[in-house]
Motif scaffolding. Structure first.
Motif, PDB file in Angstrom:
ATOM      1  N   HIS A  32      48.742 111.371  24.368  1.00 46.25           N
ATOM      2  CA  HIS A  32      49.262 112.153  23.239  1.00 46.25           C
ATOM      3  C   HIS A  32      50.481 111.490  22.592  1.00 46.25           C
ATOM      4  O   HIS A  32      51.418 112.149  22.180  1.00 46.25           O
ATOM      5  CB  HIS A  32      49.589 113.585  23.653  1.00 46.25           C
ATOM      6  CG  HIS A  32      48.445 114.287  24.306  1.00 46.25           C
ATOM      7  ND1 HIS A  32      47.292 114.598  23.631  1.00 46.25           N
ATOM      8  CD2 HIS A  32      48.266 114.702  25.575  1.00 46.25           C
ATOM      9  CE1 HIS A  32      46.458 115.199  24.447  1.00 46.25           C
ATOM     10  NE2 HIS A  32      47.008 115.262  25.639  1.00 46.25           N
ATOM     11  N   ASN A  33      50.472 110.183  22.547  1.00 47.25           N
ATOM     12  CA  ASN A  33      51.538 109.437  21.891  1.00 47.25           C
ATOM     13  C   ASN A  33      51.040 108.931  20.552  1.00 47.25           C
ATOM     14  O   ASN A  33      49.873 108.590  20.411  1.00 47.25           O
ATOM     15  CB  ASN A  33      51.966 108.245  22.742  1.00 47.25           C
ATOM     16  CG  ASN A  33      52.601 108.688  24.024  1.00 47.25           C
ATOM     17  OD1 ASN A  33      53.741 109.072  24.052  1.00 47.25           O
ATOM     18  ND2 ASN A  33      51.835 108.664  25.106  1.00 47.25           N
ATOM     19  N   MET A  46      53.251  96.003  19.374  1.00 49.36           N
ATOM     20  CA  MET A  46      53.319  97.451  19.535  1.00 49.36           C
ATOM     21  C   MET A  46      53.949  97.807  20.884  1.00 49.36           C
ATOM     22  O   MET A  46      54.749  98.723  20.984  1.00 49.36           O
ATOM     23  CB  MET A  46      51.920  98.055  19.436  1.00 49.36           C
ATOM     24  CG  MET A  46      51.912  99.560  19.498  1.00 49.36           C
ATOM     25  SD  MET A  46      50.249 100.214  19.253  1.00 49.36           S
ATOM     26  CE  MET A  46      50.129 100.047  17.483  1.00 49.36           C
ATOM     27  N   MET A  47      53.571  97.057  21.936  1.00 46.17           N
ATOM     28  CA  MET A  47      54.068  97.341  23.282  1.00 46.17           C
ATOM     29  C   MET A  47      54.375  96.042  24.023  1.00 46.17           C
ATOM     30  O   MET A  47      53.730  95.026  23.791  1.00 46.17           O
ATOM     31  CB  MET A  47      53.005  98.077  24.099  1.00 46.17           C
ATOM     32  CG  MET A  47      52.558  99.372  23.550  1.00 46.17           C
ATOM     33  SD  MET A  47      51.188 100.011  24.553  1.00 46.17           S
ATOM     34  CE  MET A  47      50.372 101.010  23.331  1.00 46.17           C
ATOM     35  N   LEU A  48      55.329  96.137  24.921  1.00 47.10           N
ATOM     36  CA  LEU A  48      55.586  95.089  25.899  1.00 47.10           C
ATOM     37  C   LEU A  48      55.366  95.756  27.244  1.00 47.10           C
ATOM     38  O   LEU A  48      56.025  96.742  27.573  1.00 47.10           O
ATOM     39  CB  LEU A  48      57.002  94.553  25.780  1.00 47.10           C
ATOM     40  CG  LEU A  48      57.362  93.404  26.696  1.00 47.10           C
ATOM     41  CD1 LEU A  48      56.494  92.185  26.383  1.00 47.10           C
ATOM     42  CD2 LEU A  48      58.816  93.033  26.556  1.00 47.10           C
ATOM     43  N   TRP A  49      54.412  95.254  28.039  1.00 47.10           N
ATOM     44  CA  TRP A  49      53.944  95.955  29.226  1.00 47.10           C
ATOM     45  C   TRP A  49      54.066  95.083  30.468  1.00 47.10           C
ATOM     46  O   TRP A  49      53.686  93.922  30.458  1.00 47.10           O
ATOM     47  CB  TRP A  49      52.476  96.325  29.023  1.00 47.10           C
ATOM     48  CG  TRP A  49      51.926  97.225  30.070  1.00 47.10           C
ATOM     49  CD1 TRP A  49      51.386  96.834  31.265  1.00 47.10           C
ATOM     50  CD2 TRP A  49      51.864  98.631  30.041  1.00 47.10           C
ATOM     51  NE1 TRP A  49      50.977  97.928  31.973  1.00 47.10           N
ATOM     52  CE2 TRP A  49      51.265  99.058  31.236  1.00 47.10           C
ATOM     53  CE3 TRP A  49      52.258  99.595  29.112  1.00 47.10           C
ATOM     54  CZ2 TRP A  49      51.047 100.388  31.534  1.00 47.10           C
ATOM     55  CZ3 TRP A  49      52.033 100.923  29.406  1.00 47.10           C
ATOM     56  CH2 TRP A  49      51.442 101.314  30.592  1.00 47.10           C
ATOM     57  N   SER A  50      54.590  95.679  31.535  1.00 40.51           N
ATOM     58  CA  SER A  50      54.640  95.034  32.847  1.00 40.51           C
ATOM     59  C   SER A  50      54.142  96.034  33.879  1.00 40.51           C
ATOM     60  O   SER A  50      54.330  97.234  33.704  1.00 40.51           O
ATOM     61  CB  SER A  50      56.066  94.650  33.212  1.00 40.51           C
ATOM     62  OG  SER A  50      56.557  93.639  32.404  1.00 40.51           O
ATOM     63  N   PRO A  51      53.544  95.584  34.923  1.00 40.77           N
ATOM     64  CA  PRO A  51      53.259  94.206  35.287  1.00 40.77           C
ATOM     65  C   PRO A  51      51.998  93.696  34.598  1.00 40.77           C
ATOM     66  O   PRO A  51      51.105  94.459  34.251  1.00 40.77           O
ATOM     67  CB  PRO A  51      53.050  94.277  36.792  1.00 40.77           C
ATOM     68  CG  PRO A  51      52.505  95.645  37.031  1.00 40.77           C
ATOM     69  CD  PRO A  51      53.149  96.516  35.995  1.00 40.77           C
ATOM     70  N   ASN A  62      49.191  94.655  21.052  1.00 34.56           N
ATOM     71  CA  ASN A  62      49.278  94.987  19.627  1.00 34.56           C
ATOM     72  C   ASN A  62      48.420  96.169  19.210  1.00 34.56           C
ATOM     73  O   ASN A  62      48.416  96.534  18.037  1.00 34.56           O
ATOM     74  CB  ASN A  62      48.904  93.755  18.798  1.00 34.56           C
ATOM     75  CG  ASN A  62      49.962  92.689  18.921  1.00 34.56           C
ATOM     76  OD1 ASN A  62      51.110  92.908  18.574  1.00 34.56           O
ATOM     77  ND2 ASN A  62      49.592  91.543  19.446  1.00 34.56           N
ATOM     78  N   SER A  63      47.703  96.762  20.153  1.00 28.34           N
ATOM     79  CA  SER A  63      46.879  97.926  19.810  1.00 28.34           C
ATOM     80  C   SER A  63      46.600  98.735  21.075  1.00 28.34           C
ATOM     81  O   SER A  63      46.654  98.193  22.188  1.00 28.34           O
ATOM     82  CB  SER A  63      45.554  97.483  19.190  1.00 28.34           C
ATOM     83  OG  SER A  63      44.730  96.888  20.168  1.00 28.34           O
ATOM     84  N   PRO A  64      46.272 100.010  20.932  1.00 35.13           N
ATOM     85  CA  PRO A  64      45.887 100.805  22.101  1.00 35.13           C
ATOM     86  C   PRO A  64      44.662 100.232  22.812  1.00 35.13           C
ATOM     87  O   PRO A  64      44.559 100.296  24.036  1.00 35.13           O
ATOM     88  CB  PRO A  64      45.581 102.185  21.510  1.00 35.13           C
ATOM     89  CG  PRO A  64      46.381 102.238  20.251  1.00 35.13           C
ATOM     90  CD  PRO A  64      46.369 100.831  19.726  1.00 35.13           C
ATOM     91  N   PRO A  72      42.207 100.374  32.094  1.00 31.52           N
ATOM     92  CA  PRO A  72      41.284 101.379  31.567  1.00 31.52           C
ATOM     93  C   PRO A  72      41.760 102.821  31.733  1.00 31.52           C
ATOM     94  O   PRO A  72      41.343 103.699  30.986  1.00 31.52           O
ATOM     95  CB  PRO A  72      39.994 101.125  32.361  1.00 31.52           C
ATOM     96  CG  PRO A  72      40.082  99.706  32.775  1.00 31.52           C
ATOM     97  CD  PRO A  72      41.553  99.440  32.997  1.00 31.52           C
ATOM     98  N   ASP A  73      42.652 103.088  32.694  1.00 30.73           N
ATOM     99  CA  ASP A  73      43.153 104.445  32.873  1.00 30.73           C
ATOM    100  C   ASP A  73      44.007 104.931  31.720  1.00 30.73           C
ATOM    101  O   ASP A  73      44.243 106.128  31.580  1.00 30.73           O
ATOM    102  CB  ASP A  73      43.968 104.539  34.161  1.00 30.73           C
ATOM    103  CG  ASP A  73      43.116 104.385  35.401  1.00 30.73           C
ATOM    104  OD1 ASP A  73      41.878 104.504  35.297  1.00 30.73           O
ATOM    105  OD2 ASP A  73      43.688 104.138  36.475  1.00 30.73           O
ATOM    106  N   PHE A  74      44.497 104.022  30.905  1.00 28.38           N
ATOM    107  CA  PHE A  74      45.355 104.420  29.799  1.00 28.38           C
ATOM    108  C   PHE A  74      44.537 104.492  28.525  1.00 28.38           C
ATOM    109  O   PHE A  74      44.327 103.629  27.805  1.00 28.38           O
ATOM    110  CB  PHE A  74      46.533 103.457  29.639  1.00 28.38           C
ATOM    111  CG  PHE A  74      47.508 103.591  30.784  1.00 28.38           C
ATOM    112  CD1 PHE A  74      48.413 104.616  30.825  1.00 28.38           C
ATOM    113  CD2 PHE A  74      47.481 102.695  31.831  1.00 28.38           C
ATOM    114  CE1 PHE A  74      49.289 104.737  31.885  1.00 28.38           C
ATOM    115  CE2 PHE A  74      48.351 102.813  32.904  1.00 28.38           C
ATOM    116  CZ  PHE A  74      49.257 103.842  32.927  1.00 28.38           C
TER     117      PHE A  74
END
Length: 74
Positions: A32-33, A46-51, A62-64, A72-74
């Motif tokens: 719900h973001n 769009m996002m910087l994700w770790s790990p 750069n995209s969902p 895949p859980d997100f």
């Protein structure tokens, strides 16, 4: 995202030296973001994700759909 904001809209980050010990996502859910970019916004991801499975332990997203491909859980 504003035109002069040069950073990702979402940071889920950790330094690479922590990657081996903390190898699971920091969030259990991300739902719900709304992440919105205007036409003339910066080229920041769009996002910087770790790990992430690379030397820096960071994924530039750069995209969902890119996030879902990695986790895949997100």
């Amino acid at each position: 995202m504003e035109e002069n904001y040069p950073k990702p809209q979402l940071y889920v980050w950790q330094p690479s030296l922590m990657c081996q010990r903390l190898n699971k996502p920091q969030l259990k859910t991300l739902d719900h973001n709304l992440l919105v970019r205007g036409i003339n916004t910066s080229n920041a991801p769009m996002m910087l994700w770790s790990p992430a499975d690379n030397k820096k332990c960071q994924a530039v997203i750069n995209s969902p759909e890119e996030l879902t491909a990695l986790y895949p859980d997100f």
